[in-house]
Design an enzyme around this catalytic site. Sequence first.
Site, PDB file in Angstrom:
ATOM      1  N   TYR A  49     -14.051   6.112 -13.404  1.00  0.00           N
ATOM      2  CA  TYR A  49     -13.855   5.127 -12.332  1.00  0.00           C
ATOM      3  C   TYR A  49     -14.567   3.817 -12.667  1.00  0.00           C
ATOM      4  O   TYR A  49     -13.981   2.739 -12.619  1.00  0.00           O
ATOM      5  CB  TYR A  49     -14.385   5.679 -10.987  1.00  0.00           C
ATOM      6  CG  TYR A  49     -14.678   4.580 -10.002  1.00  0.00           C
ATOM      7  CD1 TYR A  49     -13.647   3.950  -9.323  1.00  0.00           C
ATOM      8  CD2 TYR A  49     -15.986   4.135  -9.783  1.00  0.00           C
ATOM      9  CE1 TYR A  49     -13.909   2.903  -8.451  1.00  0.00           C
ATOM     10  CE2 TYR A  49     -16.260   3.100  -8.921  1.00  0.00           C
ATOM     11  CZ  TYR A  49     -15.216   2.484  -8.255  1.00  0.00           C
ATOM     12  OH  TYR A  49     -15.485   1.438  -7.404  1.00  0.00           O
ATOM     13  N   ASP A  51       0.876  -1.183   0.000  1.00  0.00           N
ATOM     14  CA  ASP A  51       0.000   0.000   0.000  1.00  0.00           C
ATOM     15  C   ASP A  51       0.906   1.223   0.000  1.00  0.00           C
ATOM     16  O   ASP A  51       1.906   1.245   0.724  1.00  0.00           O
ATOM     17  CB  ASP A  51      -0.887  -0.018   1.257  1.00  0.00           C
ATOM     18  CG  ASP A  51      -2.140   0.827   1.092  1.00  0.00           C
ATOM     19  OD1 ASP A  51      -3.243   0.315   1.341  1.00  0.00           O
ATOM     20  OD2 ASP A  51      -2.007   2.029   0.734  1.00  0.00           O
ATOM     21  N   ASN A  52       0.591   2.224  -0.804  1.00  0.00           N
ATOM     22  CA  ASN A  52       1.424   3.436  -0.778  1.00  0.00           C
ATOM     23  C   ASN A  52       0.817   4.516   0.117  1.00  0.00           C
ATOM     24  O   ASN A  52       1.257   5.659   0.095  1.00  0.00           O
ATOM     25  CB  ASN A  52       1.680   3.966  -2.195  1.00  0.00           C
ATOM     26  CG  ASN A  52       0.418   4.503  -2.844  1.00  0.00           C
ATOM     27  OD1 ASN A  52      -0.674   4.308  -2.324  1.00  0.00           O
ATOM     28  ND2 ASN A  52       0.564   5.175  -3.977  1.00  0.00           N
ATOM     29  N   PHE A  87     -21.527  -4.170  -3.684  1.00  0.00           N
ATOM     30  CA  PHE A  87     -22.586  -3.162  -3.709  1.00  0.00           C
ATOM     31  C   PHE A  87     -22.117  -2.019  -2.785  1.00  0.00           C
ATOM     32  O   PHE A  87     -21.029  -1.513  -3.003  1.00  0.00           O
ATOM     33  CB  PHE A  87     -23.949  -3.822  -3.439  1.00  0.00           C
ATOM     34  CG  PHE A  87     -24.427  -4.533  -4.705  1.00  0.00           C
ATOM     35  CD1 PHE A  87     -23.716  -5.618  -5.228  1.00  0.00           C
ATOM     36  CD2 PHE A  87     -25.507  -4.065  -5.439  1.00  0.00           C
ATOM     37  CE1 PHE A  87     -24.077  -6.218  -6.438  1.00  0.00           C
ATOM     38  CE2 PHE A  87     -25.884  -4.662  -6.643  1.00  0.00           C
ATOM     39  CZ  PHE A  87     -25.171  -5.732  -7.140  1.00  0.00           C
ATOM     40  N   SER A 133     -17.159  -3.888  -8.882  1.00  0.00           N
ATOM     41  CA  SER A 133     -18.210  -3.041  -8.321  1.00  0.00           C
ATOM     42  C   SER A 133     -19.524  -3.261  -9.048  1.00  0.00           C
ATOM     43  O   SER A 133     -19.542  -3.575 -10.245  1.00  0.00           O
ATOM     44  CB  SER A 133     -17.786  -1.580  -8.481  1.00  0.00           C
ATOM     45  OG  SER A 133     -18.870  -0.716  -8.242  1.00  0.00           O
ATOM     46  N   LYS A 145     -13.202  -0.286 -13.684  1.00  0.00           N
ATOM     47  CA  LYS A 145     -13.641  -1.587 -13.154  1.00  0.00           C
ATOM     48  C   LYS A 145     -14.044  -2.518 -14.295  1.00  0.00           C
ATOM     49  O   LYS A 145     -13.713  -3.705 -14.290  1.00  0.00           O
ATOM     50  CB  LYS A 145     -14.801  -1.400 -12.167  1.00  0.00           C
ATOM     51  CG  LYS A 145     -14.403  -0.710 -10.869  1.00  0.00           C
ATOM     52  CD  LYS A 145     -13.375  -1.500 -10.081  1.00  0.00           C
ATOM     53  CE  LYS A 145     -12.879  -0.771  -8.840  1.00  0.00           C
ATOM     54  NZ  LYS A 145     -11.712  -1.408  -8.204  1.00  0.00           N
TER      55      LYS A 145
HETATM   56  N1  UFG Z   1     -26.170  10.435  -0.716  1.00  0.00           N
HETATM   57  C1  UFG Z   1     -26.771  11.571  -0.187  1.00  0.00           C
HETATM   58  N2  UFG Z   1     -25.973  12.479   0.449  1.00  0.00           N
HETATM   59  C2  UFG Z   1     -24.629  12.332   0.560  1.00  0.00           C
HETATM   60  C3  UFG Z   1     -24.013  11.165   0.008  1.00  0.00           C
HETATM   61  C4  UFG Z   1     -24.832  10.254  -0.634  1.00  0.00           C
HETATM   62  O1  UFG Z   1     -27.976  11.738  -0.273  1.00  0.00           O
HETATM   63  O2  UFG Z   1     -23.957  13.213   1.129  1.00  0.00           O
HETATM   64  C5  UFG Z   1     -27.018   9.436  -1.373  1.00  0.00           C
HETATM   65  C6  UFG Z   1     -26.697   9.293  -2.849  1.00  0.00           C
HETATM   66  O3  UFG Z   1     -27.460  10.195  -3.600  1.00  0.00           O
HETATM   67  C7  UFG Z   1     -27.083   7.840  -3.103  1.00  0.00           C
HETATM   68  C8  UFG Z   1     -26.820   7.143  -1.769  1.00  0.00           C
HETATM   69  O4  UFG Z   1     -26.739   8.181  -0.808  1.00  0.00           O
HETATM   70  O5  UFG Z   1     -28.439   7.752  -3.359  1.00  0.00           O
HETATM   71  C9  UFG Z   1     -25.530   6.376  -1.761  1.00  0.00           C
HETATM   72  O6  UFG Z   1     -24.486   7.212  -2.201  1.00  0.00           O
HETATM   73  P1  UFG Z   1     -22.953   6.832  -2.017  1.00  0.00           P
HETATM   74  O7  UFG Z   1     -22.144   7.965  -2.554  1.00  0.00           O
HETATM   75  O8  UFG Z   1     -22.678   6.403  -0.629  1.00  0.00           O
HETATM   76  O9  UFG Z   1     -22.785   5.536  -2.926  1.00  0.00           O
HETATM   77  P2  UFG Z   1     -23.066   5.352  -4.478  1.00  0.00           P
HETATM   78  O10 UFG Z   1     -24.107   4.303  -4.588  1.00  0.00           O
HETATM   79  O11 UFG Z   1     -23.298   6.618  -5.183  1.00  0.00           O
HETATM   80  O12 UFG Z   1     -21.630   4.863  -4.972  1.00  0.00           O
HETATM   81  C10 UFG Z   1     -21.167   3.599  -4.613  1.00  0.00           C
HETATM   82  C11 UFG Z   1     -19.636   3.598  -4.519  1.00  0.00           C
HETATM   83  C12 UFG Z   1     -19.020   3.818  -5.862  1.00  0.00           C
HETATM   84  C13 UFG Z   1     -19.614   2.900  -6.873  1.00  0.00           C
HETATM   85  C14 UFG Z   1     -21.107   2.983  -6.891  1.00  0.00           C
HETATM   86  C15 UFG Z   1     -21.706   1.964  -7.788  1.00  0.00           C
HETATM   87  O13 UFG Z   1     -19.187   4.599  -3.632  1.00  0.00           O
HETATM   88  O14 UFG Z   1     -17.628   3.557  -5.750  1.00  0.00           O
HETATM   89  O15 UFG Z   1     -21.604   2.721  -5.575  1.00  0.00           O
HETATM   90  O16 UFG Z   1     -23.064   2.190  -7.957  1.00  0.00           O
HETATM   91  F1  UFG Z   1     -19.180   3.206  -8.122  1.00  0.00           F
END
Ligand code: UFG
Length: 338
Positions: A150, A31-32, A178, A125, A154
């Site tokens: 990103y 890990d860096n 997920f 992912s 993947k």
């Molecule tokens: N959300 C908010 N407020 C925030 C952050 C998130 O309402 O401050 C909501 C988002 O709109 C979304 C849900 O919470 O509906 C989940 O958001 P996340 O950012 O936690 O996760 P995502 O599903 O957007 O993203 C995750 C991973 C990514 C991956 C993606 C694949 O973080 O690396 O799933 O669908 F690419």
Amino acid sequence: MKILVTGGTGFIGSHTVVELQDKGFEVVIVDNLSNSIFEVLDKITTISGKRPLFENFNLVDPAATADFFNRHSDLKAVIHFAAFKAVGESVQFPLLYYRNNIGSLVNILQGMTDHAITDIVFSSSCTVYGQPDQLPVKEDAPIQKANSPYGNTKQISEEIITDLSNSANIRAILLRYFNPIGAHESALIGELPLGVPNNLMPYITQTAIGKREFLRVWGNDYNTPDGTPIRDYIHVVDLAKAHVVAMERMIGNKMKKNVEMFNLATGNGSSVMEVIQSFERTSGLKLDYRILERRLGDIEKVWADTTFANEELGWKAERTLDDMTRSAWNWEKALANK
Ligand code: UFG
């Protein structure tokens, strides 16, 4: 049984190292520390009673990676976590993402083939599915065009590994995560976002601890029961355990194909509001949140069909959403107490 874990001081990596050591595997972390800290090694050691080997270098460097494999040609297998993962940042700096995520994978696969190391578990992912036409989404659902560099890294990584397995002696298990959240029950390791978190769970806990003013809920006009988007949140410890099961399947020669892919999820979708409610229930706090406009690029809903993973791997996520929010909050409190 010596295993290379790249990104082993990161969020999912550190929890996986704990589970591997618990099962008697010898772990070498590379890990860096670009998105983690050295102290995580001490915490892993406290939990496991055993300190993993550690090397700090960038796997994007071909010479350093080749040198590592020359010195560790007795490796049995590789679990490759090390990667950049911020969706928005990848849109802004695509080359950074392609160079880092693809370059490191190519160097690792080169080292493996040079030293006849056959087995790799790769962090993929659910982003490869995009917004699936059918829910719950199965492993054989069509891959959709990635909506960020990103996500594309993947998809491309899955293809590179599959291509290589057709010509070289490489076997791979691609694990499609997920939404991993939560933390180890000891509250010694957990998620350590750099700067302002993008993800929901750390944003919630940082708001509750007072580091952020309020949670911004990105939209409540989606076609879901409460209007907020639905994801399949999975406890990071359940996810970590699945890596050990996958590793045992590979080295125990139980794979049915050279490349297998599994959804790692609970099979249950939860909306943003349900996560907030769970957090309020397990912490006993009221969370300050405001509904804002939709976030660009967010999909409406996704949750997994976990039948294949449950039946083939003999693994099932056991922890509930409340276990996830409770452990995430315990971790945030432990960080604040330092
Ligand atoms: N959300 C908010 N407020 C925030 C952050 C998130 O309402 O401050 C909501 C988002 O709109 C979304 C849900 O919470 O509906 C989940 O958001 P996340 O950012 O936690 O996760 P995502 O599903 O957007 O993203 C995750 C991973 C990514 C991956 C993606 C694949 O973080 O690396 O799933 O669908 F690419």
